[in-house]
Design a protein around this motif. Structure first.
Motif, PDB file in Angstrom:
ATOM      1  N   GLY A   1       4.057  -3.841 -19.477  1.00 47.12           N
ATOM      2  CA  GLY A   1       5.930  -4.062 -19.426  1.00 47.12           C
ATOM      3  C   GLY A   1       7.151  -4.814 -19.192  1.00 47.12           C
ATOM      4  N   ASN A   2       6.069  -4.988 -17.184  1.00 52.37           N
ATOM      5  CA  ASN A   2       7.020  -5.824 -16.197  1.00 52.37           C
ATOM      6  C   ASN A   2       6.722  -7.069 -16.560  1.00 52.37           C
ATOM      7  N   ASN A   3       6.104  -7.638 -17.291  1.00 51.60           N
ATOM      8  CA  ASN A   3       5.292  -9.193 -17.167  1.00 51.60           C
ATOM      9  C   ASN A   3       4.511  -9.634 -16.066  1.00 51.60           C
ATOM     10  N   LYS A   4       3.846  -8.566 -15.625  1.00 53.49           N
ATOM     11  CA  LYS A   4       3.334  -8.611 -14.442  1.00 53.49           C
ATOM     12  C   LYS A   4       1.377  -9.256 -14.771  1.00 53.49           C
ATOM     13  N   PHE A   5       1.598  -9.818 -16.083  1.00 52.49           N
ATOM     14  CA  PHE A   5       0.151 -10.364 -16.892  1.00 52.49           C
ATOM     15  C   PHE A   5      -1.168 -10.826 -15.778  1.00 52.49           C
ATOM     16  N   ASP A   6      -0.513 -11.885 -14.916  1.00 55.01           N
ATOM     17  CA  ASP A   6      -1.304 -12.499 -13.716  1.00 55.01           C
ATOM     18  C   ASP A   6      -1.805 -11.578 -13.048  1.00 55.01           C
ATOM     19  N   GLU A   7      -1.357 -10.408 -12.351  1.00 56.52           N
ATOM     20  CA  GLU A   7      -1.406  -9.495 -11.095  1.00 56.52           C
ATOM     21  C   GLU A   7      -3.061  -8.771 -12.181  1.00 56.52           C
ATOM     22  N   GLY A   8      -1.903  -8.124 -13.296  1.00 62.56           N
ATOM     23  CA  GLY A   8      -3.239  -7.851 -13.921  1.00 62.56           C
ATOM     24  C   GLY A   8      -4.973  -8.055 -13.861  1.00 62.56           C
ATOM     25  N   TYR A   9      -4.417  -8.822 -14.293  1.00 61.10           N
ATOM     26  CA  TYR A   9      -5.650  -9.869 -14.945  1.00 61.10           C
ATOM     27  C   TYR A   9      -6.609  -9.717 -13.426  1.00 61.10           C
ATOM     28  N   ASP A  10      -6.227 -10.201 -12.712  1.00 56.93           N
ATOM     29  CA  ASP A  10      -6.770 -10.096 -11.455  1.00 56.93           C
ATOM     30  C   ASP A  10      -7.220  -9.125 -10.702  1.00 56.93           C
ATOM     31  N   LEU A  11      -6.818  -8.512 -11.213  1.00 58.41           N
ATOM     32  CA  LEU A  11      -6.995  -7.451 -10.682  1.00 58.41           C
ATOM     33  C   LEU A  11      -8.112  -6.349 -11.550  1.00 58.41           C
ATOM     34  N   ALA A  12      -8.352  -6.313 -12.671  1.00 54.14           N
ATOM     35  CA  ALA A  12      -8.678  -6.245 -14.252  1.00 54.14           C
ATOM     36  C   ALA A  12     -10.183  -6.406 -14.039  1.00 54.14           C
ATOM     37  N   MET A  13     -10.297  -8.181 -13.210  1.00 50.66           N
ATOM     38  CA  MET A  13     -11.465  -8.620 -13.258  1.00 50.66           C
ATOM     39  C   MET A  13     -12.243  -8.397 -11.628  1.00 50.66           C
ATOM     40  N   ASP A  14     -11.503  -8.902 -10.591  1.00 48.03           N
ATOM     41  CA  ASP A  14     -11.999  -8.110  -9.076  1.00 48.03           C
ATOM     42  C   ASP A  14     -13.464  -6.906  -9.799  1.00 48.03           C
ATOM     43  N   ILE A  15     -12.531  -5.652 -10.690  1.00 51.04           N
ATOM     44  CA  ILE A  15     -12.753  -4.447 -10.607  1.00 51.04           C
ATOM     45  C   ILE A  15     -14.307  -4.556 -11.317  1.00 51.04           C
ATOM     46  N   LEU A  16     -14.394  -5.657 -12.434  1.00 53.18           N
ATOM     47  CA  LEU A  16     -15.479  -6.138 -13.042  1.00 53.18           C
ATOM     48  C   LEU A  16     -16.474  -6.202 -12.312  1.00 53.18           C
ATOM     49  N   GLU A  17     -16.570  -7.411 -11.754  1.00 51.09           N
ATOM     50  CA  GLU A  17     -17.071  -7.869 -10.377  1.00 51.09           C
ATOM     51  C   GLU A  17     -17.518  -7.155  -9.728  1.00 51.09           C
ATOM     52  N   GLN A  18     -17.333  -6.060  -9.620  1.00 52.25           N
ATOM     53  CA  GLN A  18     -17.858  -5.061  -8.537  1.00 52.25           C
ATOM     54  C   GLN A  18     -18.768  -4.027  -9.243  1.00 52.25           C
ATOM     55  N   LEU A  19     -18.397  -3.641 -11.021  1.00 44.08           N
ATOM     56  CA  LEU A  19     -18.885  -3.813 -11.431  1.00 44.08           C
ATOM     57  C   LEU A  19     -20.091  -3.553 -12.318  1.00 44.08           C
ATOM     58  N   GLY A  20     -20.368  -5.183 -11.196  1.00 48.98           N
ATOM     59  CA  GLY A  20     -21.521  -6.116 -12.175  1.00 48.98           C
ATOM     60  C   GLY A  20     -21.552  -6.453 -13.429  1.00 48.98           C
ATOM     61  N   VAL A  21     -19.942  -6.380 -14.504  1.00 50.15           N
ATOM     62  CA  VAL A  21     -19.794  -7.033 -15.484  1.00 50.15           C
ATOM     63  C   VAL A  21     -19.689  -8.533 -15.262  1.00 50.15           C
ATOM     64  N   THR A  22     -21.339  -9.313 -15.810  1.00 53.36           N
ATOM     65  CA  THR A  22     -21.107 -10.735 -15.555  1.00 53.36           C
ATOM     66  C   THR A  22     -20.847 -11.589 -16.539  1.00 53.36           C
ATOM     67  N   PHE A  23     -20.149 -12.948 -15.895  1.00 51.38           N
ATOM     68  CA  PHE A  23     -19.869 -13.733 -17.685  1.00 51.38           C
ATOM     69  C   PHE A  23     -20.334 -15.163 -17.250  1.00 51.38           C
ATOM     70  N   PRO A  24     -20.216 -15.930 -18.061  1.00 51.37           N
ATOM     71  CA  PRO A  24     -20.864 -17.840 -17.742  1.00 51.37           C
ATOM     72  C   PRO A  24     -19.949 -18.153 -16.676  1.00 51.37           C
ATOM     73  N   LYS A  25     -20.918 -18.336 -16.086  1.00 50.62           N
ATOM     74  CA  LYS A  25     -20.135 -18.955 -14.520  1.00 50.62           C
ATOM     75  C   LYS A  25     -19.524 -21.316 -14.445  1.00 50.62           C
ATOM     76  N   GLY A  26     -18.819 -21.351 -13.619  1.00 46.83           N
ATOM     77  CA  GLY A  26     -18.792 -22.769 -13.341  1.00 46.83           C
ATOM     78  C   GLY A  26     -17.883 -23.257 -14.162  1.00 46.83           C
TER      79      GLY A  26
END
Length: 443
Positions: A1-26
């Protein structure tokens, strides 16, 4: 609701990486890798009604939380224009669902993947089928909180392409009611502005649009859904311009919003939408100079960013501005760009985009006039009017009559031209576009 989409994305992706959820990279060949990942997801993990009926409900809280996080990350990726990651995240959700089973928001995940197939990769065959499957899934799961998102995505982003617009409105109304009952305020507020946008372009009376917006926007702000309010204001200001309740016609600045603010100039989600609606106003008010130059500058940037049925209407508006300017100036740059859009729109209609037929015929008529095919122009104008009237799109019918009147006037048939101009005024008046009516009466 506060339009902090970039912060939300970075936080979610950091946690997913810590959980071992991977994606194609490069960065190199990432689009190629993404296409391959999507193709594999579609061929191996695509759910069917039979598969869904055999799936159990996930009870492991870790899996549920991870899927929720993937869902949030994909929403943030979309809002910040990270289309490649949006596709990868949606594919990941489908794969996890296929492996682990259903969660309460499985319906929205399936609808979102249908959105990816249809809007990102042009699969107009599989996309609608998956969206219809999502509607069945939400009926099975009976989660009011989560069905809101599935109803919104399945109908605004997917089925609105290939079903008459007005038939989608009950689904957004249901989404709003489900969201309000379950406490899903964000989903409910999204449903509200989705419905308002739909009503606007399905030619519901503009006074109704104004009334709905004036009630909805304060409510959206009250519950902290500022993003939804900012998007709703685009329709609100457009209605005010058309009704003559603004000092502007094509500039989206007035009582509802100010297009020069950072929200509408710097943030992609709002900027692209404001630009698209401005194209509609340029077309409606005949500001060919601004509309055509904007069309040349933006090209299909909106189509690459914003999914949904509006994605199909927007090139029609750009095309009309380009044809208007081509007829006014005779310059090849406008003719070529307009012809390219006509080809695109014809392709969409062939794929089943029923709401574009009136615009397709109108663009055909404009092209016929421009290329001197007079035997084609008259029936194309008349068919555009007929189809638009049958669909209830009085704004398209009004535009077709207006352009037909200009053509007849150029041919020297002043009586017939006046008759078509009167019809145009009647259609716009029926819609409630008082300012447009005044301008036509002064012409």
């Amino acid at each position: 609701g506060n339009n902090k989409f970039d912060e939300g994305y970075d936080l979610a992706m950091d946690i997913l990486e810590q959980l071992g959820v991977t994606f194609p990279k490069g960065k190199q060949h990432l689009k190629v890798k993404t296409w391959a990942y999507l193709r594999e997801t579609k061929s191996k993990y695509l759910p069917t009604e039979k598969v869904i009926n055999q799936m159990s409900h996930v009870t492991d809280p870790d899996i549920i939380d991870t899927l929720e996080l993937i869902d949030h990350a994909s929403s943030f990726a979309f809002a910040t224009g990270k289309q490649t990651m949006y596709v990868l995240l949606r594919c990941k959700w489908i794969r996890w669902m296929y492996k682990h089973g259903l969660t309460d928001n499985a319906g929205s995940a399936i609808a979102s993947f249908a959105n990816v197939l249809m809007n990102n990769f042009g699969d107009f065959e599989t996309g609608p089928k998956l969206a219809e499957l999502a509607m069945l899934v939400i009926d099975r799961l009976k989660s009011k909180f989560n069905e809101t998102r599935a109803l919104n995505t399945g109908n605004f982003n997917v089925l609105g392409w290939v079903r008459p617009l007005k038939t989608r409105l009950p689904y957004h109304q249901r989404a709003y009611e489900s969201g309000m009952v379950s406490g899903n305020m964000q989903g409910a507020m999204a449903a509200k502005w989705f419905g308002i946008w739909l009503m606007f372009h399905a030619a519901f009376p503009l006074a109704m649009i104004e009334a709905d917006c004036s009630a909805a926007v304060p409510k959206m702000r009250e519950v902290g859904c500022h993003a939804d309010a900012d998007l709703c204001c685009i329709a609100w200001q457009s209605a005010l311009n058309l009704m003559g309740k603004s000092d502007n016609t094509v500039i989206l600045t007035g009582a509802a919003m100010d297009e020069s603010t950072e929200t509408y100039t710097e943030k992609p989600l709002y900027k692209h939408n404001a630009d698209a609606w401005r194209s509609f106003l340029c077309m409606t008010f005949g500001d060919w100079d601004r509309g055509a130059e904007d069309a040349l500058t933006r090209e299909d940037s909106y189509n690459k960013f914003v999914p949904g049925w509006l994605y199909g209407l927007e090139p029609c508006w750009r095309g009309m501005c380009l044809y208007g300017m081509a007829r006014k100036s005779g310059l090849d740059k406008y003719k070529k760009a307009a012809a390219k859009i006509l080809k695109e729109v014809k392709g969409l209609v062939k794929k089943g985009c029923v709401n574009l037929v009136g615009y397709e015929l109108l663009l055909e008529a404009e092209n016929a006039v421009l290329t001197g095919k007079h035997k084609t122009a008259v029936p194309a104008f008349e068919d555009a009017i007929k189809v638009s009237v049958q669909a209830g799109f009085s704004q398209i019918a009004g535009m077709a009559c207006e352009r037909y009147a200009l053509y007849l006037s150029e041919l020297g048939d002043k009586v017939a031209a006046q008759g078509q101009l009167k019809r145009a005024i009647d259609f716009y008046a029926r819609w409630g576009a008082t300012k447009k009516v005044e301008l036509l009466q002064q012409a």
